[in-house]
Design a protein around this motif. Structure first.
Motif, PDB file in Angstrom:
ATOM      1  N   ASP A  44       0.996  -1.236  -0.065  1.00 18.43           N
ATOM      2  CA  ASP A  44      -0.080   0.055  -0.049  1.00 18.43           C
ATOM      3  C   ASP A  44       0.937   1.211  -0.077  1.00 18.43           C
ATOM      4  OD1 ASP A  44      -1.939   1.911   0.151  1.00 18.43           O
ATOM      5  OD2 ASP A  44      -2.632   1.124   2.134  1.00 18.43           O
ATOM      6  N   THR A  46       0.214   4.248  -0.117  1.00 16.16           N
ATOM      7  CA  THR A  46      -0.187   5.379   0.607  1.00 16.16           C
ATOM      8  C   THR A  46      -0.065   5.421   2.080  1.00 16.16           C
ATOM      9  OG1 THR A  46      -2.523   4.412   1.025  1.00 16.16           O
ATOM     10  CG2 THR A  46      -2.171   5.718  -0.744  1.00 16.16           C
ATOM     11  N   CYS A  47       0.383   4.106   2.658  1.00 21.22           N
ATOM     12  CA  CYS A  47       0.952   3.958   4.028  1.00 21.22           C
ATOM     13  C   CYS A  47       2.448   3.551   4.284  1.00 21.22           C
ATOM     14  CB  CYS A  47      -0.043   2.898   4.525  1.00 21.22           C
ATOM     15  SG  CYS A  47      -1.649   3.185   4.606  1.00 21.22           S
ATOM     16  N   GLU A  49       6.511   3.902   2.753  1.00 21.22           N
ATOM     17  CA  GLU A  49       7.528   4.727   2.159  1.00 21.22           C
ATOM     18  C   GLU A  49       8.456   3.874   1.433  1.00 21.22           C
ATOM     19  OE1 GLU A  49      10.703   8.369   2.768  1.00 21.22           O
ATOM     20  OE2 GLU A  49       9.777   7.251   4.619  1.00 21.22           O
ATOM     21  N   THR A  64       8.009   7.423  -2.702  1.00 17.89           N
ATOM     22  CA  THR A  64       6.485   7.572  -2.282  1.00 17.89           C
ATOM     23  C   THR A  64       6.481   8.065  -0.796  1.00 17.89           C
ATOM     24  OG1 THR A  64       6.451   5.236  -0.955  1.00 17.89           O
ATOM     25  CG2 THR A  64       5.851   5.432  -3.206  1.00 17.89           C
ATOM     26  N   ALA A  65       5.291   8.761  -0.382  1.00 20.61           N
ATOM     27  CA  ALA A  65       5.364   9.431   0.861  1.00 20.61           C
ATOM     28  C   ALA A  65       3.978   8.979   1.470  1.00 20.61           C
ATOM     29  CB  ALA A  65       5.333  10.763   0.768  1.00 20.61           C
ATOM     30  N   PRO A  66       3.891   8.326   2.889  1.00 18.89           N
ATOM     31  CA  PRO A  66       2.665   7.877   3.446  1.00 18.89           C
ATOM     32  C   PRO A  66       1.607   9.201   3.530  1.00 18.89           C
ATOM     33  CG  PRO A  66       4.485   7.112   4.509  1.00 18.89           C
ATOM     34  CD  PRO A  66       5.010   8.051   3.604  1.00 18.89           C
ATOM     35  N   THR A  67       0.313   8.944   3.200  1.00 17.34           N
ATOM     36  CA  THR A  67      -0.532  10.037   3.187  1.00 17.34           C
ATOM     37  C   THR A  67      -1.340  10.046   4.709  1.00 17.34           C
ATOM     38  OG1 THR A  67      -2.137   8.585   2.377  1.00 17.34           O
ATOM     39  CG2 THR A  67      -0.917  10.214   0.916  1.00 17.34           C
ATOM     40  N   HIS A  68      -1.066   8.982   5.440  1.00 19.20           N
ATOM     41  CA  HIS A  68      -1.472   9.254   6.929  1.00 19.20           C
ATOM     42  C   HIS A  68      -0.385   8.766   7.759  1.00 19.20           C
ATOM     43  CE1 HIS A  68      -3.385   5.878   4.390  1.00 19.20           C
ATOM     44  NE2 HIS A  68      -4.346   5.734   5.049  1.00 19.20           N
TER      45      HIS A  68
END
Length: 68
Positions: A44, A46-47, A49, A64-68
């Motif tokens: 995932d 979004t969670c 990196e 990638t950078a986690p969004t939460h």
């Protein structure tokens, strides 16, 4: 053959049936291939990196950078 210039880094566990078992220890000569393997290795994005680093310069060429 071009010298290996890219590596994948992550603090997360990588998964994927198409990934080599040593994906984080493997070096890549092709930037596109390194980014493709990095993206496919996350369950995932979004969670988790992950980064692709250009070894000679230390520049992060994909992340990638986690969004939460």
């Amino acid at each position: 053959m071009a010298p290996a210039q890219y590596r994948i880094e992550s603090r997360n566990t990588l998964r994927g049936g198409l990934l080599p078992p040593n994906a984080l220890r493997q070096l890549y000569a092709d930037r596109s291939l390194a980014v493709a393997v990095a993206v496919k290795s996350l369950a995932d994005p979004t969670c988790q990196e992950i980064r692709v680093v250009h070894i000679p310069s230390g520049e992060i060429v994909f992340q990638t950078a986690p969004t939460h």
